[in-house]
Write a protein that holds these residues in place. Structure first.
Motif, PDB file in Angstrom:
ATOM      1  N   ALA A 110      44.176  31.436  47.479  1.00  0.00           N
ATOM      2  CA  ALA A 110      43.863  32.197  46.269  1.00  0.00           C
ATOM      3  C   ALA A 110      42.650  31.654  45.533  1.00  0.00           C
ATOM      4  N   TYR A 111      42.420  30.344  45.609  1.00  0.00           N
ATOM      5  CA  TYR A 111      41.431  29.730  44.725  1.00  0.00           C
ATOM      6  C   TYR A 111      40.280  28.997  45.395  1.00  0.00           C
ATOM      7  N   GLY A 116      35.314  30.421  53.275  1.00  0.00           N
ATOM      8  CA  GLY A 116      35.592  31.833  53.115  1.00  0.00           C
ATOM      9  C   GLY A 116      36.927  32.156  52.474  1.00  0.00           C
ATOM     10  N   ASN A 117      37.634  31.136  51.994  1.00  0.00           N
ATOM     11  CA  ASN A 117      38.920  31.384  51.330  1.00  0.00           C
ATOM     12  C   ASN A 117      38.692  31.796  49.890  1.00  0.00           C
ATOM     13  N   GLY A 118      39.777  32.111  49.203  1.00  0.00           N
ATOM     14  CA  GLY A 118      39.721  32.252  47.766  1.00  0.00           C
ATOM     15  C   GLY A 118      39.553  33.662  47.263  1.00  0.00           C
ATOM     16  N   VAL A 119      40.646  34.268  46.813  1.00  0.00           N
ATOM     17  CA  VAL A 119      40.571  35.600  46.221  1.00  0.00           C
ATOM     18  C   VAL A 119      39.843  35.545  44.880  1.00  0.00           C
ATOM     19  N   MET A 120      40.215  34.583  44.047  1.00  0.00           N
ATOM     20  CA  MET A 120      39.665  34.536  42.696  1.00  0.00           C
ATOM     21  C   MET A 120      38.160  34.253  42.661  1.00  0.00           C
ATOM     22  N   PRO A 121      37.625  33.320  43.424  1.00  0.00           N
ATOM     23  CA  PRO A 121      36.176  33.099  43.372  1.00  0.00           C
ATOM     24  C   PRO A 121      35.374  34.330  43.782  1.00  0.00           C
ATOM     25  N   TYR A 122      35.841  35.063  44.774  1.00  0.00           N
ATOM     26  CA  TYR A 122      35.096  36.240  45.214  1.00  0.00           C
ATOM     27  C   TYR A 122      35.236  37.389  44.223  1.00  0.00           C
ATOM     28  N   ALA A 123      36.387  37.492  43.576  1.00  0.00           N
ATOM     29  CA  ALA A 123      36.536  38.507  42.526  1.00  0.00           C
ATOM     30  C   ALA A 123      35.587  38.210  41.374  1.00  0.00           C
ATOM     31  N   PRO A 162      53.204  29.882  36.007  1.00  0.00           N
ATOM     32  CA  PRO A 162      51.889  29.862  35.371  1.00  0.00           C
ATOM     33  C   PRO A 162      50.776  29.749  36.420  1.00  0.00           C
ATOM     34  N   LEU A 163      49.639  30.338  36.124  1.00  0.00           N
ATOM     35  CA  LEU A 163      48.514  30.281  37.054  1.00  0.00           C
ATOM     36  C   LEU A 163      47.211  30.512  36.309  1.00  0.00           C
ATOM     37  N   ARG A 164      46.102  30.273  36.997  1.00  0.00           N
ATOM     38  CA  ARG A 164      44.763  30.476  36.424  1.00  0.00           C
ATOM     39  C   ARG A 164      44.345  31.920  36.689  1.00  0.00           C
ATOM     40  N   TYR A 165      44.231  32.700  35.625  1.00  0.00           N
ATOM     41  CA  TYR A 165      43.903  34.114  35.821  1.00  0.00           C
ATOM     42  C   TYR A 165      42.980  34.644  34.735  1.00  0.00           C
ATOM     43  N   SER A 166      43.494  34.845  33.528  1.00  0.00           N
ATOM     44  CA  SER A 166      42.722  35.574  32.516  1.00  0.00           C
ATOM     45  C   SER A 166      41.499  34.802  32.037  1.00  0.00           C
ATOM     46  N   LYS A 167      41.517  33.477  32.132  1.00  0.00           N
ATOM     47  CA  LYS A 167      40.404  32.647  31.662  1.00  0.00           C
ATOM     48  C   LYS A 167      39.528  32.161  32.814  1.00  0.00           C
ATOM     49  N   TYR A 168      39.794  32.648  34.016  1.00  0.00           N
ATOM     50  CA  TYR A 168      39.153  32.097  35.206  1.00  0.00           C
ATOM     51  C   TYR A 168      37.653  32.364  35.258  1.00  0.00           C
ATOM     52  N   ASN A 169      37.205  33.538  34.826  1.00  0.00           N
ATOM     53  CA  ASN A 169      35.785  33.902  34.972  1.00  0.00           C
ATOM     54  C   ASN A 169      34.857  33.148  34.047  1.00  0.00           C
ATOM     55  N   ASP A 170      35.395  32.576  32.978  1.00  0.00           N
ATOM     56  CA  ASP A 170      34.592  31.752  32.075  1.00  0.00           C
ATOM     57  C   ASP A 170      34.595  30.331  32.615  1.00  0.00           C
ATOM     58  N   TYR A 171      33.434  29.841  33.005  1.00  0.00           N
ATOM     59  CA  TYR A 171      33.367  28.532  33.663  1.00  0.00           C
ATOM     60  C   TYR A 171      33.842  27.408  32.753  1.00  0.00           C
ATOM     61  N   GLU A 172      33.805  27.612  31.449  1.00  0.00           N
ATOM     62  CA  GLU A 172      34.264  26.573  30.530  1.00  0.00           C
ATOM     63  C   GLU A 172      35.783  26.490  30.488  1.00  0.00           C
ATOM     64  N   THR A 173      36.459  27.583  30.836  1.00  0.00           N
ATOM     65  CA  THR A 173      37.929  27.603  30.772  1.00  0.00           C
ATOM     66  C   THR A 173      38.555  27.930  32.123  1.00  0.00           C
ATOM     67  N   ASP A 178      47.423  30.507  32.442  1.00  0.00           N
ATOM     68  CA  ASP A 178      48.219  31.425  31.634  1.00  0.00           C
ATOM     69  C   ASP A 178      49.692  31.139  31.891  1.00  0.00           C
ATOM     70  N   SER A 179      50.519  31.365  30.898  1.00  0.00           N
ATOM     71  CA  SER A 179      51.950  31.421  31.187  1.00  0.00           C
ATOM     72  C   SER A 179      52.188  32.634  32.085  1.00  0.00           C
ATOM     73  N   GLN A 180      53.338  32.688  32.738  1.00  0.00           N
ATOM     74  CA  GLN A 180      53.589  33.849  33.586  1.00  0.00           C
ATOM     75  C   GLN A 180      53.675  35.126  32.762  1.00  0.00           C
ATOM     76  N   GLU A 181      54.194  35.049  31.569  1.00  0.00           N
ATOM     77  CA  GLU A 181      54.230  36.225  30.696  1.00  0.00           C
ATOM     78  C   GLU A 181      52.822  36.702  30.373  1.00  0.00           C
ATOM     79  N   GLU A 182      51.926  35.773  30.026  1.00  0.00           N
ATOM     80  CA  GLU A 182      50.539  36.146  29.748  1.00  0.00           C
ATOM     81  C   GLU A 182      49.881  36.744  30.986  1.00  0.00           C
ATOM     82  N   ALA A 183      50.157  36.155  32.138  1.00  0.00           N
ATOM     83  CA  ALA A 183      49.556  36.652  33.373  1.00  0.00           C
ATOM     84  C   ALA A 183      50.006  38.074  33.662  1.00  0.00           C
TER      85      ALA A 183
END
Length: 532
Positions: A110-111, A116-123, A162-173, A178-183
């Motif tokens: 995922a990360y 060539g791995n990583g869904v989130m970096p390519y998104a 919990p996982l890295r999702y909503s703040k992932y695209n900002d390199y500072e965060t 996120d909590s699972q609820e936030e995700a």
């Protein structure tokens, strides 16, 4: 994997150069005055990032990666399959001694953008390219990327919480969790935007060269899939937040995007065979589970002959014979001749992300919960069974649906009688609309569990959410007391690579859990009861 990505990128770029240019001028007008050639090249730059996203949601090559991403965790915990191999002297996932070295591949695919791995970096790369392009036509790619991203990342969240999702695209965060609820709220937001915004792109062909699904770049079908995925996630949170679930579920049930009804969401495997064929037939590392034996044989289910092969030895030649998870196995030969997975896996050209059968069962549960637009629970339940039988070419579905007597059979271990166990329910096939809702739910989830095979990740999530079907407890529990034998494994602990490189954020994420960072802690949506 490098060969897969190299081949795929070359293919899509070639397709992009030949297919898009012929009629592109007649279809689109660039609002910023950019030439068609420049705009097409921008599409190629964006589209080249889709193959690794498609590949890593459920990775098929190399087969050992799938084995560690899905097979030796969710496929086991779901009650679908069992390994006859006493990995690490029986001290590994199958006896609840969770192996971080194995389980990190769930996270890595995922990360990690390496190799060539990583869904989130390519998104993120797609979003950056779309922003650079600065034109309305390019935004379509971000919406489709978000659908793929949610497909992948809700599965990751359903393993770890919990996982890295909503703040992932900002390199500072980017390292923040996120909590699972936030995700889940972010998943709903991303799907809702994609479903709404993609309507304006229906009929446009720009995604066709880059689409590895069987939709062939049809944006209307992508909207349908996204809407069906939203219904899956709505059902997933129905016990912990009934109001949110109902709101999101009814959006799906009323949306003009529709739901999958006649076509599965399937991804081209680019010439590779399904890894389960290699793991079962080639390596001998996976076999039929005891639960599959009990349920399919007890139900006289015609799908049994497709899903599995008759046993070859151990005194049960010619029978369909499974293995109970978490037993003491001295050598692979003890149970190695039990039922392999079906030969149909070797002939598959695609992998399913979602099937029409699952959607009917989602609608059946939505109807049971009283959601507007869900239709009739029994009608949806029966349609789900018919869709699954049709998918696997099984006969006798109408007699099966009307069967009021068959129940799962008790499991008898052919090698060690002390591992034998009675099945803990007399759930039947024919739908009983007069039964208590909990019993109706058990019928729905049991048939849904059969129909989703071999997607152990979704089956494990649904078992944890509902307690259905009944999964046998392990005999040997090597968790050191962190996982209750009867409650069974609820999640997988955060991986060592994250702890070593992102320690502060992992510590903060651990505080978002309901308990310690181990396999016995329930996820946010895993309440231990059904709100019916």
């Amino acid at each position: 994997m490098k060969k897969l990505i190299t081949y795929t990128l070359a293919s899509v770029l070639a397709l992009g150069m030949t297919n898009c240019t012929e009629d592109f001028k007649d279809i689109n007008t660039n609002p910023h005055g950019i030439s068609d050639e420049s705009l097409q090249q921008r599409f190629n730059n964006i589209g080249a990032k889709f193959p690794p996203m498609f590949a890593n949601v459920i990775r098929v090559e190399p087969a050992w990666n799938y084995q560690l991403q899905h097979n030796l965790n969710a496929d086991l915990f779901s009650g679908y399959m069992t390994t006859p191999t006493p990995f690490a002297g029986n001290i590994s996932n199958q006896t609840y001694s969770l192996n971080s070295g194995w389980n990190q591949f769930i996270w890595t695919d995922a990360y990690d953008a390496n190799d060539g791995n990583g869904v989130m970096p390519y998104a993120r790369g797609i979003d950056e390219q779309v922003e650079l392009a600065g034109d309305e036509s390019s935004k379509m790619f971000s919406y489709i990327s978000d659908i793929i991203k949610v497909t992948a990342m809700h599965r990751i969240s359903d393993v770890f919480g919990p996982l890295r999702y909503s703040k992932y695209n900002d390199y500072e965060t980017t390292g923040a969790y996120d909590s699972q609820e936030e995700a889940y709220n972010a998943f709903f937001a991303d799907l809702g935007t994609a479903i709404d915004q993609l309507k304006a792109f229906e009929g446009q062909p720009q995604f066709t060269p880059f689409d590895l699904s069987e939709f062939g770049g049809d944006i209307a079908k992508w909207r349908t899939y996204a809407n069906s995925l939203r219904l899956r996630l709505a059902i997933r949170v129905s016990n912990v937040d009934p109001a949110l679930a109902k709101t999101e579920g009814e959006k799906s049930l009323s949306s003009d995007a529709g739901l999958l009804e006649s076509e599965n969401m399937a991804i081209d495997m680019q010439g590779f065979i399904h890894p389960l064929a290699t793991i079962s037939e080639g390596w001998g590392d996976i076999r039929m589970s005891a639960e599959m034996e009990s349920i399919l044989k007890g139900f006289n289910d015609a799908r049994l002959e497709t899903f599995f092969q008759p046993a070859l030895g151990n005194g049960v030649e010619g029978e369909y014979k499974g293995i109970r998870l978490g037993i003491a196995i001295e050598a692979k030969s003890d149970y190695g001749d039990h039922s392999k997975l079906g030969t149909y896996l070797g002939g598959l050209t695609s992998k399913d992300w979602m099937t029409t059968a699952e959607v009917y069962f989602l609608k059946a549960e939505a109807a049971l919960r009283g959601w507007t637009g869900a239709g009739d629970a029994q009608a949806n339940y029966e349609s789900g069974i018919r869709a699954s039988f049709a998918q696997h070419g099984a006969g006798g579905v109408e007699d099966y649906i009307m069967d009021v007597t068959s129940t799962p059979s008790d499991y008898v271990d052919a090698v060690n009688a002390s591992n034998s166990i009675a099945y803990a329910s007399d759930v039947k096939i024919a739908y009983d609309a007069t039964a208590p809702k909990e019993e109706q739910l058990e019928q729905i989830i049991t048939q849904k569990w059969i129909a989703m095979f071999p997607d152990g990740q979704e089956a494990w999530s649904e078992f944890r959410r509902t307690g259905f079907p009944k999964i046998f407890p392990v005999v040997v529990n090597n968790s050191g007391g962190t996982i209750d034998t009867d409650i069974q494994v609820r999640r997988i602990n955060f991986v060592d690579t994250e702890k070593n490189t992102n320690a502060a954020n992992v510590e903060a994420a651990t505080a978002l859990l309901k308990g310690p960072d181990n396999g016995g802690t329930r996820l946010w949506w895993d309440t231990g009861s059904n709100n019916l």
